[in-house]
Design a protein around this motif. Structure first.
Motif, PDB file in Angstrom:
ATOM      1  N   ASP A 181     -16.729   1.383 -12.747  1.00 28.71           N
ATOM      2  CA  ASP A 181     -16.466   1.601 -11.322  1.00 28.71           C
ATOM      3  C   ASP A 181     -15.220   0.881 -10.830  1.00 28.71           C
ATOM      4  N   TRP A 182     -14.451   0.282 -11.742  1.00 25.49           N
ATOM      5  CA  TRP A 182     -13.214  -0.407 -11.354  1.00 25.49           C
ATOM      6  C   TRP A 182     -12.261   0.577 -10.690  1.00 25.49           C
ATOM      7  N   ASN A 183     -11.696   0.181  -9.554  1.00 17.70           N
ATOM      8  CA  ASN A 183     -10.830   1.087  -8.794  1.00 17.70           C
ATOM      9  C   ASN A 183      -9.970   0.254  -7.839  1.00 17.70           C
ATOM     10  N   ILE A 184      -8.654   0.518  -7.832  1.00 19.75           N
ATOM     11  CA  ILE A 184      -7.758  -0.236  -6.944  1.00 19.75           C
ATOM     12  C   ILE A 184      -7.073   0.683  -5.925  1.00 19.75           C
ATOM     13  N   GLU A 185      -7.602   1.870  -5.722  1.00 19.69           N
ATOM     14  CA  GLU A 185      -6.970   2.807  -4.784  1.00 19.69           C
ATOM     15  C   GLU A 185      -6.907   2.260  -3.365  1.00 19.69           C
ATOM     16  N   ALA A 186      -7.829   1.363  -3.008  1.00 21.21           N
ATOM     17  CA  ALA A 186      -7.818   0.814  -1.645  1.00 21.21           C
ATOM     18  C   ALA A 186      -6.549   0.023  -1.364  1.00 21.21           C
ATOM     19  N   TYR A 187      -5.876  -0.466  -2.388  1.00 20.74           N
ATOM     20  CA  TYR A 187      -4.637  -1.220  -2.188  1.00 20.74           C
ATOM     21  C   TYR A 187      -3.450  -0.310  -1.874  1.00 20.74           C
ATOM     22  N   LEU A 188      -3.514   0.933  -2.318  1.00 25.64           N
ATOM     23  CA  LEU A 188      -2.337   1.798  -2.244  1.00 25.64           C
ATOM     24  C   LEU A 188      -1.836   2.064  -0.829  1.00 25.64           C
ATOM     25  N   PRO A 189      -2.694   2.402   0.147  1.00 29.27           N
ATOM     26  CA  PRO A 189      -2.173   2.672   1.492  1.00 29.27           C
ATOM     27  C   PRO A 189      -1.533   1.457   2.167  1.00 29.27           C
ATOM     28  N   ARG A 190      -1.796   0.271   1.646  1.00 30.76           N
ATOM     29  CA  ARG A 190      -1.232  -0.940   2.237  1.00 30.76           C
ATOM     30  C   ARG A 190       0.183  -1.219   1.735  1.00 30.76           C
ATOM     31  N   ILE A 191       0.613  -0.519   0.701  1.00 31.47           N
ATOM     32  CA  ILE A 191       1.929  -0.763   0.114  1.00 31.47           C
ATOM     33  C   ILE A 191       3.006  -0.172   1.014  1.00 31.47           C
ATOM     34  N   THR A 192       3.999  -0.966   1.347  1.00 31.92           N
ATOM     35  CA  THR A 192       5.059  -0.515   2.249  1.00 31.92           C
ATOM     36  C   THR A 192       6.420  -0.426   1.571  1.00 31.92           C
ATOM     37  N   CYS A 193       6.567  -0.988   0.379  1.00 32.97           N
ATOM     38  CA  CYS A 193       7.856  -0.964  -0.307  1.00 32.97           C
ATOM     39  C   CYS A 193       8.014   0.337  -1.102  1.00 32.97           C
ATOM     40  N   PRO A 194       9.244   0.695  -1.482  1.00 28.12           N
ATOM     41  CA  PRO A 194       9.450   1.869  -2.334  1.00 28.12           C
ATOM     42  C   PRO A 194       8.751   1.709  -3.687  1.00 28.12           C
ATOM     43  N   VAL A 195       8.254   2.815  -4.204  1.00 26.44           N
ATOM     44  CA  VAL A 195       7.544   2.810  -5.485  1.00 26.44           C
ATOM     45  C   VAL A 195       8.111   3.893  -6.393  1.00 26.44           C
ATOM     46  N   LEU A 196       8.341   3.533  -7.646  1.00 24.53           N
ATOM     47  CA  LEU A 196       8.687   4.480  -8.703  1.00 24.53           C
ATOM     48  C   LEU A 196       7.545   4.459  -9.701  1.00 24.53           C
ATOM     49  N   ALA A 197       6.953   5.614  -9.961  1.00 26.33           N
ATOM     50  CA  ALA A 197       5.825   5.703 -10.892  1.00 26.33           C
ATOM     51  C   ALA A 197       6.186   6.632 -12.039  1.00 26.33           C
ATOM     52  N   ILE A 198       6.043   6.127 -13.268  1.00 26.66           N
ATOM     53  CA  ILE A 198       6.457   6.838 -14.471  1.00 26.66           C
ATOM     54  C   ILE A 198       5.251   7.055 -15.374  1.00 26.66           C
ATOM     55  N   GLN A 199       5.130   8.277 -15.897  1.00 26.27           N
ATOM     56  CA  GLN A 199       3.998   8.592 -16.776  1.00 26.27           C
ATOM     57  C   GLN A 199       4.427   9.602 -17.822  1.00 26.27           C
ATOM     58  N   ASP A 212      -0.152  10.602  -9.727  1.00 26.56           N
ATOM     59  CA  ASP A 212      -0.223  11.517  -8.585  1.00 26.56           C
ATOM     60  C   ASP A 212      -0.943  10.860  -7.405  1.00 26.56           C
ATOM     61  N   VAL A 213      -1.978  10.070  -7.706  1.00 27.81           N
ATOM     62  CA  VAL A 213      -2.739   9.439  -6.631  1.00 27.81           C
ATOM     63  C   VAL A 213      -1.892   8.394  -5.907  1.00 27.81           C
ATOM     64  N   ILE A 214      -0.933   7.799  -6.596  1.00 21.97           N
ATOM     65  CA  ILE A 214      -0.029   6.863  -5.919  1.00 21.97           C
ATOM     66  C   ILE A 214       0.837   7.614  -4.912  1.00 21.97           C
ATOM     67  N   ALA A 215       1.390   8.740  -5.358  1.00 21.94           N
ATOM     68  CA  ALA A 215       2.250   9.529  -4.467  1.00 21.94           C
ATOM     69  C   ALA A 215       1.482  10.035  -3.251  1.00 21.94           C
ATOM     70  N   GLU A 216       0.207  10.323  -3.409  1.00 22.26           N
ATOM     71  CA  GLU A 216      -0.606  10.815  -2.305  1.00 22.26           C
ATOM     72  C   GLU A 216      -0.888   9.726  -1.263  1.00 22.26           C
ATOM     73  N   GLN A 217      -0.881   8.472  -1.697  1.00 21.15           N
ATOM     74  CA  GLN A 217      -1.300   7.397  -0.795  1.00 21.15           C
ATOM     75  C   GLN A 217      -0.200   6.413  -0.416  1.00 21.15           C
ATOM     76  N   VAL A 218       0.951   6.488  -1.094  1.00 25.95           N
ATOM     77  CA  VAL A 218       2.081   5.618  -0.756  1.00 25.95           C
ATOM     78  C   VAL A 218       3.264   6.502  -0.398  1.00 25.95           C
ATOM     79  N   ALA A 219       3.631   6.510   0.864  1.00 17.98           N
ATOM     80  CA  ALA A 219       4.696   7.392   1.343  1.00 17.98           C
ATOM     81  C   ALA A 219       6.009   7.114   0.612  1.00 17.98           C
ATOM     82  N   GLY A 220       6.679   8.190   0.231  1.00 21.61           N
ATOM     83  CA  GLY A 220       7.995   8.069  -0.383  1.00 21.61           C
ATOM     84  C   GLY A 220       7.999   7.712  -1.850  1.00 21.61           C
ATOM     85  N   THR A 221       6.829   7.702  -2.483  1.00 21.73           N
ATOM     86  CA  THR A 221       6.771   7.394  -3.910  1.00 21.73           C
ATOM     87  C   THR A 221       7.576   8.399  -4.714  1.00 21.73           C
ATOM     88  N   GLU A 222       8.356   7.900  -5.640  1.00 22.42           N
ATOM     89  CA  GLU A 222       9.122   8.748  -6.558  1.00 22.42           C
ATOM     90  C   GLU A 222       8.375   8.830  -7.885  1.00 22.42           C
TER      91      GLU A 222
END
Length: 257
Positions: A181-199, A212-222
């Protein structure tokens, strides 16, 4: 190799100086079985590609860093993101870093950015985890079989003072019932800095849903999705990752370099 004492533990790190002191400091956070040495020459190449100061360190118990006395509990990434990382930054006198995290290190970077949104200048994550997938558990179960059936213990012992503990801490934790049940999605909407996510499309431990879930919850994620790439984009697609990180840093710093 340099050493620094953080919360009473002697930790190893390497520090690659900046070509331009006005540029931000990049702090690299390693994977669940990683350490300074396992980054190989990637930090040095990153310093050259960006012009930034690059610091890479081994978390407590990894590489040559001293371990925690107590047994690691299943929320270890929360501890690393909310306690250990702020303490390290204070010891290094770094106020606003750009965090570059791989796998567990990416998750720790996201936790830190969500817990302290005013601190990071930017966050770049490679193959991070925000929740546990069936693919993750299958990959980690397969790793346990490989560990017992091959010379992997000897290979990992080249990098860690206590390789069996490093492996068991990672493998046993991820396969334990509480961790499902480990999950850190609750932290994502609190992030205000630019994010680059690579997979990578061929990641043996996760699906594209993790970024994809980062991009959905952190505005402007690349997002950067890479073909012919497994769980270690910095190795499988080094040139593409270095180029993406260099461009990301230029946008953060306003550099015309």
């Amino acid at each position: 190799m340099k050493h620094i004492v953080v919360d009473g533990l002697k930790l190893e790190y390497r520090d690659f100086p900046a070509q331009d002191a006005a540029l931000p400091t990049l702090l690299l956070l390693h994977e669940g079985l990683g350490c300074v040495a396992m980054w190989r020459d990637f930090p040095e190449k990153l310093a050259k590609a960006t012009g930034c100061r690059v610091i890479v360190w081994s978390r407590a118990g990894y590489g040559g860093s001293e371990p925690y006395a107590e047994v690691r509990e299943w929320r270890y990434m929360h501890h690393e993101g909310e306690k250990a990382l702020p303490a390290l930054l204070a010891a290094l006198n770094i106020e606003r870093p750009v965090l570059v995290g791989h796998s567990d290190g990416g998750s720790i970077a996201l936790i830190f950015a969500g817990a302290f949104p005013e601190r990071p200048l930017g966050v770049a994550v490679m193959a991070p985890h925000e929740f546990v997938e069936a693919e993750t558990l299958a990959g980690i179960s397969a790793a346990k079989t490989t560990w017992t059936a091959t010379d992997w213990p000897n290979k990992l012992a080249r990098y860690h003072a206590n390789a069996p503990r490093v492996f068991s801490d990672w493998n046993d934790t991820w396969l334990s019932p509480p961790f499902r049940d480990w999950n850190i999605e609750a932290y994502l909407p609190r992030i205000t800095c630019p994010v680059l996510a690579i997979q990578g499309y061929d990641d043996e431990y996760a699906t594209m849903r993790q970024i994809d879930v980062i991009a959905e919850q952190v505005a402007g994620t690349e997002l950067l999705k890479l073909e012919n790439c497994g769980h270690s984009p910095q190795r499988d697609q080094e040139a593409a990752v270095l180029a993406a990180l260099a461009a990301f840093v230029r946008r953060l710093s306003g550099s015309c370099r």
